[in-house]
Design a protein around this motif. Structure first.
Motif, PDB file in Angstrom:
ATOM      1  N   LYS A  32       0.822  -1.204   0.000  1.00 28.17           N
ATOM      2  CA  LYS A  32       0.000   0.000   0.000  1.00 28.17           C
ATOM      3  C   LYS A  32       0.855   1.251   0.000  1.00 28.17           C
ATOM      4  CE  LYS A  32      -3.470   2.434   2.724  1.00 28.17           C
ATOM      5  NZ  LYS A  32      -4.489   2.335   3.757  1.00 28.17           N
ATOM      6  N   ASP A  33       1.873   1.290   0.866  1.00 25.51           N
ATOM      7  CA  ASP A  33       2.689   2.489   1.052  1.00 25.51           C
ATOM      8  C   ASP A  33       4.160   2.123   0.897  1.00 25.51           C
ATOM      9  OD1 ASP A  33       4.228   4.618   2.125  1.00 25.51           O
ATOM     10  OD2 ASP A  33       2.580   5.212   3.444  1.00 25.51           O
ATOM     11  N   PRO A  34       4.783   2.505  -0.223  1.00 24.01           N
ATOM     12  CA  PRO A  34       6.172   2.096  -0.457  1.00 24.01           C
ATOM     13  C   PRO A  34       7.141   2.567   0.615  1.00 24.01           C
ATOM     14  CG  PRO A  34       5.351   3.428  -2.302  1.00 24.01           C
ATOM     15  CD  PRO A  34       4.245   3.294  -1.320  1.00 24.01           C
ATOM     16  N   GLU A  35       6.964   3.768   1.140  1.00 23.75           N
ATOM     17  CA  GLU A  35       7.899   4.262   2.157  1.00 23.75           C
ATOM     18  C   GLU A  35       7.873   3.372   3.398  1.00 23.75           C
ATOM     19  OE1 GLU A  35       9.062   8.282   4.668  1.00 23.75           O
ATOM     20  OE2 GLU A  35       7.599   8.430   3.049  1.00 23.75           O
ATOM     21  N   LYS A  36       6.690   2.986   3.852  1.00 22.78           N
ATOM     22  CA  LYS A  36       6.582   2.108   5.025  1.00 22.78           C
ATOM     23  C   LYS A  36       7.150   0.723   4.740  1.00 22.78           C
ATOM     24  CE  LYS A  36       2.589   4.323   7.159  1.00 22.78           C
ATOM     25  NZ  LYS A  36       1.145   4.210   7.461  1.00 22.78           N
ATOM     26  N   ALA A  37       6.802   0.162   3.590  1.00 17.48           N
ATOM     27  CA  ALA A  37       7.269  -1.180   3.253  1.00 17.48           C
ATOM     28  C   ALA A  37       8.784  -1.210   3.061  1.00 17.48           C
ATOM     29  CB  ALA A  37       6.569  -1.693   1.998  1.00 17.48           C
ATOM     30  N   LYS A 150       2.979 -25.264  19.449  1.00 17.98           N
ATOM     31  CA  LYS A 150       3.575 -26.600  19.351  1.00 17.98           C
ATOM     32  C   LYS A 150       4.842 -26.608  18.513  1.00 17.98           C
ATOM     33  CE  LYS A 150      -0.763 -29.051  19.982  1.00 17.98           C
ATOM     34  NZ  LYS A 150      -1.736 -29.962  19.395  1.00 17.98           N
ATOM     35  N   MET A 151       4.936 -25.693  17.546  1.00 18.06           N
ATOM     36  CA  MET A 151       6.110 -25.657  16.678  1.00 18.06           C
ATOM     37  C   MET A 151       7.107 -24.652  17.239  1.00 18.06           C
ATOM     38  SD  MET A 151       6.259 -25.086  12.588  1.00 18.06           S
ATOM     39  CE  MET A 151       7.127 -26.348  11.705  1.00 18.06           C
ATOM     40  N   LYS A 152       8.131 -25.151  17.903  1.00 16.12           N
ATOM     41  CA  LYS A 152       9.143 -24.301  18.543  1.00 16.12           C
ATOM     42  C   LYS A 152      10.184 -23.857  17.515  1.00 16.12           C
ATOM     43  CE  LYS A 152       7.206 -25.066  22.528  1.00 16.12           C
ATOM     44  NZ  LYS A 152       6.144 -24.198  22.910  1.00 16.12           N
ATOM     45  N   ASN A 153      10.939 -22.837  17.865  1.00 12.26           N
ATOM     46  CA  ASN A 153      12.047 -22.329  17.039  1.00 12.26           C
ATOM     47  C   ASN A 153      11.590 -21.755  15.700  1.00 12.26           C
ATOM     48  OD1 ASN A 153      14.008 -23.036  18.991  1.00 12.26           O
ATOM     49  ND2 ASN A 153      13.923 -25.148  18.266  1.00 12.26           N
ATOM     50  N   VAL A 154      10.365 -21.265  15.676  1.00 11.46           N
ATOM     51  CA  VAL A 154       9.826 -20.607  14.486  1.00 11.46           C
ATOM     52  C   VAL A 154       9.120 -19.338  14.956  1.00 11.46           C
ATOM     53  CG1 VAL A 154       8.193 -20.771  12.567  1.00 11.46           C
ATOM     54  CG2 VAL A 154       9.517 -22.777  13.236  1.00 11.46           C
ATOM     55  N   ILE A 155       9.450 -18.230  14.321  1.00 12.10           N
ATOM     56  CA  ILE A 155       8.810 -16.952  14.616  1.00 12.10           C
ATOM     57  C   ILE A 155       7.979 -16.566  13.400  1.00 12.10           C
ATOM     58  CG2 ILE A 155       9.236 -14.469  14.969  1.00 12.10           C
ATOM     59  CD1 ILE A 155      11.878 -15.230  16.334  1.00 12.10           C
ATOM     60  N   PHE A 156       6.836 -15.940  13.645  1.00 13.32           N
ATOM     61  CA  PHE A 156       6.069 -15.306  12.584  1.00 13.32           C
ATOM     62  C   PHE A 156       5.815 -13.860  12.985  1.00 13.32           C
ATOM     63  CE2 PHE A 156       5.073 -19.601  11.206  1.00 13.32           C
ATOM     64  CZ  PHE A 156       4.990 -19.467   9.831  1.00 13.32           C
ATOM     65  N   VAL A 157       6.107 -12.932  12.065  1.00 17.63           N
ATOM     66  CA  VAL A 157       5.846 -11.511  12.270  1.00 17.63           C
ATOM     67  C   VAL A 157       5.045 -11.003  11.077  1.00 17.63           C
ATOM     68  CG1 VAL A 157       7.932 -11.134  13.667  1.00 17.63           C
ATOM     69  CG2 VAL A 157       8.028 -10.777  11.197  1.00 17.63           C
ATOM     70  N   LYS A 158       4.537  -9.765  11.202  1.00 17.51           N
ATOM     71  CA  LYS A 158       3.795  -9.141  10.103  1.00 17.51           C
ATOM     72  C   LYS A 158       4.573  -7.966   9.557  1.00 17.51           C
ATOM     73  CE  LYS A 158      -0.993  -9.967  11.507  1.00 17.51           C
ATOM     74  NZ  LYS A 158      -2.272  -9.280  11.846  1.00 17.51           N
ATOM     75  N   ASP A 159       4.472  -7.766   8.242  1.00 19.89           N
ATOM     76  CA  ASP A 159       5.042  -6.563   7.633  1.00 19.89           C
ATOM     77  C   ASP A 159       3.967  -5.463   7.662  1.00 19.89           C
ATOM     78  OD1 ASP A 159       3.352  -6.760   5.384  1.00 19.89           O
ATOM     79  OD2 ASP A 159       4.981  -6.982   3.953  1.00 19.89           O
ATOM     80  N   PRO A 160       4.255  -4.253   7.185  1.00 17.15           N
ATOM     81  CA  PRO A 160       3.278  -3.158   7.261  1.00 17.15           C
ATOM     82  C   PRO A 160       1.959  -3.420   6.527  1.00 17.15           C
ATOM     83  CG  PRO A 160       5.451  -2.276   6.832  1.00 17.15           C
ATOM     84  CD  PRO A 160       5.563  -3.774   6.717  1.00 17.15           C
ATOM     85  N   ASP A 161       1.955  -4.330   5.550  1.00 13.79           N
ATOM     86  CA  ASP A 161       0.725  -4.655   4.831  1.00 13.79           C
ATOM     87  C   ASP A 161       0.017  -5.868   5.408  1.00 13.79           C
ATOM     88  OD1 ASP A 161       0.428  -2.784   2.377  1.00 13.79           O
ATOM     89  OD2 ASP A 161       2.570  -3.265   2.470  1.00 13.79           O
ATOM     90  N   GLY A 162       0.526  -6.403   6.509  1.00 15.79           N
ATOM     91  CA  GLY A 162      -0.106  -7.549   7.155  1.00 15.79           C
ATOM     92  C   GLY A 162       0.339  -8.894   6.629  1.00 15.79           C
ATOM     93  N   TYR A 163       1.303  -8.914   5.688  1.00 17.64           N
ATOM     94  CA  TYR A 163       1.815 -10.186   5.193  1.00 17.64           C
ATOM     95  C   TYR A 163       2.637 -10.860   6.285  1.00 17.64           C
ATOM     96  CZ  TYR A 163       0.573  -8.458   0.542  1.00 17.64           C
ATOM     97  OH  TYR A 163      -0.096  -7.966  -0.546  1.00 17.64           O
ATOM     98  N   TRP A 164       2.530 -12.169   6.352  1.00 17.37           N
ATOM     99  CA  TRP A 164       3.263 -12.936   7.356  1.00 17.37           C
ATOM    100  C   TRP A 164       4.677 -13.222   6.872  1.00 17.37           C
ATOM    101  CZ3 TRP A 164      -0.044 -17.255  10.009  1.00 17.37           C
ATOM    102  CH2 TRP A 164      -1.227 -16.705  10.492  1.00 17.37           C
ATOM    103  N   ILE A 165       5.612 -13.167   7.816  1.00 13.44           N
ATOM    104  CA  ILE A 165       7.007 -13.503   7.541  1.00 13.44           C
ATOM    105  C   ILE A 165       7.439 -14.533   8.580  1.00 13.44           C
ATOM    106  CG2 ILE A 165       9.386 -12.670   7.397  1.00 13.44           C
ATOM    107  CD1 ILE A 165       8.158  -9.865   6.797  1.00 13.44           C
TER     108      ILE A 165
END
Length: 178
Positions: A32-37, A150-165
């Protein structure tokens, strides 16, 4: 041409001759917003912007990002850099459709809410614990921390558009799955 592959239904035993030399260049997500992303991916994940391509007649811009190694030699000439960019592996393309940043109601579907489709991108980090602390310090939104669920050693975060990483440390993934 034969190469290693695990066995699963539907997997070709050999690489088709016509597909020899194919490589995955990039995956694209709309922003949505290139500067934020761009701030998020370059400041939080250390990616570098290889190439920005504007298409005024179609009113969109493409941003190609990657993790560079010290031995990478990126051409300075714009045309040579474009060719070099399209010959790389594993790039992230951020596509900005002009005007979306001005609409407060506009949002892209992240693929994880219903109906599910697209899932996530994944980064391998040298130290998962340090990465988790870094994300906290940077104010990144967590979906899942390394020791949650249950799944250890895995992180999930969100980017500014809500996509999961997804964020992993390869050395900690040895016992994953069956």
């Amino acid at each position: 041409m034969t190469t290693f592959t695990e066995k699963a239904p539907g997997v070709a035993e050999e690489i088709p001759t016509a597909a020899a030399g194919f490589t995955l260049n990039h995956s694209m997500v709309r922003i949505k917003d290139p500067e934020k992303a761009l701030h998020f991916y370059t400041h939080v994940f250390g990616m570098r912007l290889l190439r920005k391509l504007d298409f005024p007649e179609l009113q969109f811009t493409l941003y190609f990002l990657t993790q560079l190694s010290p031995e990478d030699s990126v051409p300075e000439d714009p045309d040579e850099r474009t060719i070099w960019t399209f010959s790389q592996r594993g790039l992230l393309e951020l596509t900005h459709n002009w005007g979306t940043e001005d609409d407060p109601e506009f949002a892209y579907h992240n693929g994880n809410s219903d109906p599910q489709g697209y899932g996530h991108i994944c980064f391998n980090v040298p130290n998962l614990e340090s990465a988790e602390t870094w994300f906290e310090d940077m104010g990144v939104e967590f979906i899942k921390r390394a020791n949650d669920g249950k799944m250890k050693n895995v992180i999930f975060v969100k980017d500014p558009d809500g996509y999961w990483i997804e964020v992993i440390q390869a050395e900690l993934m040895g016992g994953a799955g069956k």
